[in-house]
Design a protein around this motif. Structure first.
Motif, short mmCIF file in Angstrom:
data_model
loop_
_atom_site.label_atom_id
_atom_site.label_comp_id
_atom_site.label_asym_id
_atom_site.label_seq_id
_atom_site.Cartn_x
_atom_site.Cartn_y
_atom_site.Cartn_z
N ASP A 1 0.82 -1.22 0.00
CA ASP A 1 0.00 0.00 0.00
C ASP A 1 0.85 1.26 0.00
O ASP A 1 0.31 2.37 -0.13
N TYR A 2 2.16 1.13 0.16
CA TYR A 2 3.08 2.26 0.26
C TYR A 2 4.24 2.10 -0.72
O TYR A 2 5.40 2.32 -0.37
N LYS A 3 3.91 1.70 -1.95
CA LYS A 3 4.90 1.54 -3.02
C LYS A 3 6.04 0.61 -2.62
O LYS A 3 7.21 0.86 -2.90
N ASN A 4 5.71 -0.45 -1.88
CA ASN A 4 6.69 -1.44 -1.41
C ASN A 4 7.82 -0.79 -0.61
O ASN A 4 8.99 -1.14 -0.76
N ALA A 5 7.45 0.13 0.26
CA ALA A 5 8.44 0.81 1.10
C ALA A 5 9.36 -0.21 1.76
O ALA A 5 8.89 -1.27 2.20
N PRO A 6 10.67 0.05 1.83
CA PRO A 6 11.61 -0.92 2.37
C PRO A 6 11.57 -1.06 3.89
O PRO A 6 12.20 -1.97 4.44
N TYR A 7 10.87 -0.17 4.59
CA TYR A 7 10.77 -0.32 6.05
C TYR A 7 9.48 0.29 6.56
O TYR A 7 8.82 1.08 5.88
N TRP A 8 9.15 -0.08 7.79
CA TRP A 8 7.96 0.44 8.46
C TRP A 8 8.28 0.59 9.94
O TRP A 8 8.78 -0.34 10.58
N ASP A 9 8.01 1.76 10.50
CA ASP A 9 8.16 2.02 11.93
C ASP A 9 6.78 2.04 12.56
O ASP A 9 5.85 2.63 12.01
N PHE A 10 6.64 1.40 13.72
CA PHE A 10 5.33 1.34 14.36
C PHE A 10 5.47 1.02 15.84
O PHE A 10 6.51 0.59 16.31
N LYS A 11 4.37 1.23 16.55
CA LYS A 11 4.28 0.91 17.98
C LYS A 11 2.95 0.23 18.22
O LYS A 11 1.92 0.69 17.70
N VAL A 12 2.95 -0.87 18.96
CA VAL A 12 1.70 -1.57 19.24
C VAL A 12 1.22 -1.20 20.65
O VAL A 12 2.03 -1.00 21.55
N LYS A 13 -0.11 -1.11 20.80
CA LYS A 13 -0.68 -0.74 22.09
C LYS A 13 -0.70 -1.90 23.06
O LYS A 13 -0.60 -1.71 24.26
N SER A 14 -0.87 -3.11 22.53
CA SER A 14 -0.88 -4.29 23.39
C SER A 14 -0.10 -5.40 22.70
O SER A 14 0.06 -5.42 21.49
N THR A 15 0.39 -6.34 23.48
CA THR A 15 1.17 -7.45 22.95
C THR A 15 0.32 -8.25 21.97
O THR A 15 -0.84 -8.54 22.24
N VAL A 16 0.91 -8.59 20.82
CA VAL A 16 0.17 -9.30 19.78
C VAL A 16 1.09 -10.29 19.07
O VAL A 16 2.26 -10.00 18.82
N GLU A 17 0.55 -11.49 18.83
CA GLU A 17 1.26 -12.49 18.04
C GLU A 17 0.86 -12.29 16.58
O GLU A 17 -0.33 -12.14 16.28
N VAL A 18 1.84 -12.28 15.68
CA VAL A 18 1.56 -12.00 14.28
C VAL A 18 2.24 -13.01 13.37
O VAL A 18 3.17 -13.72 13.78
N THR A 19 1.79 -13.03 12.13
CA THR A 19 2.43 -13.77 11.06
C THR A 19 2.91 -12.75 10.04
O THR A 19 2.14 -11.88 9.63
N ILE A 20 4.16 -12.85 9.66
CA ILE A 20 4.72 -11.97 8.64
C ILE A 20 4.97 -12.80 7.39
O ILE A 20 5.58 -13.86 7.46
N GLU A 21 4.46 -12.31 6.28
CA GLU A 21 4.67 -12.97 5.00
C GLU A 21 5.48 -12.04 4.10
O GLU A 21 5.26 -10.83 4.10
N ALA A 22 6.39 -12.62 3.34
CA ALA A 22 7.20 -11.86 2.39
C ALA A 22 7.23 -12.58 1.06
O ALA A 22 7.28 -13.81 1.01
N LYS A 23 7.15 -11.80 -0.02
CA LYS A 23 7.24 -12.38 -1.36
C LYS A 23 7.83 -11.35 -2.31
O LYS A 23 7.79 -10.14 -2.05
N LEU A 24 8.38 -11.83 -3.40
CA LEU A 24 8.95 -10.96 -4.41
C LEU A 24 7.84 -10.23 -5.16
O LEU A 24 6.79 -10.81 -5.44
N ASP A 25 8.08 -8.98 -5.49
CA ASP A 25 7.14 -8.23 -6.32
C ASP A 25 7.28 -8.74 -7.75
O ASP A 25 8.37 -8.68 -8.32
N PRO A 26 6.20 -9.25 -8.33
CA PRO A 26 6.31 -9.80 -9.69
C PRO A 26 6.69 -8.77 -10.74
O PRO A 26 7.17 -9.13 -11.81
N SER A 27 6.52 -7.48 -10.46
CA SER A 27 6.85 -6.45 -11.44
C SER A 27 8.28 -5.94 -11.33
O SER A 27 8.68 -5.04 -12.06
#
Length: 95
Positions: A51-77
């Motif tokens: 959603d952000y032109k495949n930005a190479p990084y993201w800074d963030f802060k979570v309000k509560s502890t959360v378990e997540v799944t991170i997926e990564a894939k190559l941009d086909p273009s």
């Protein structure tokens, strides 16, 4: 190692409350060729750099502890290599 845009690398991690994080991702010699997405335990999309032109990084802060799944894939273009790197860092709080 991602050999083609149809493959997805996936891993699980925990983000702890009130911690500032940075996720950085790349594949190859230029930015913007790796798409990463973060999902909660119910598979709700929390963030995708697509959603952000495949930005190479993201800074963030979570309000509560959360378990997540991170997926990564190559941009086909783009011409990313098959070697994908995703780093998670955090900012240590003041003592």
């Amino acid at each position: 190692l991602l050999l083609n845009p149809e493959e997805t690398a996936e891993f699980k991690t925990t983000f702890f409350s009130e911690t500032v994080y940075r996720i950085a991702a790349c594949s190859g010699l230029s930015d913007g060729n790796l798409i990463f997405s973060i999902y909660d335990q119910e598979r709700n999309l929390l963030f995708t750099n697509k959603d952000y032109k495949n930005a190479p990084y993201w800074d963030f802060k979570v309000k509560s502890t959360v378990e997540v799944t991170i997926e990564a894939k190559l941009d086909p273009s783009s011409n990313g290599s098959g070697c994908a790197v995703l780093l998670i860092g955090f900012k240590q709080g003041k003592k």
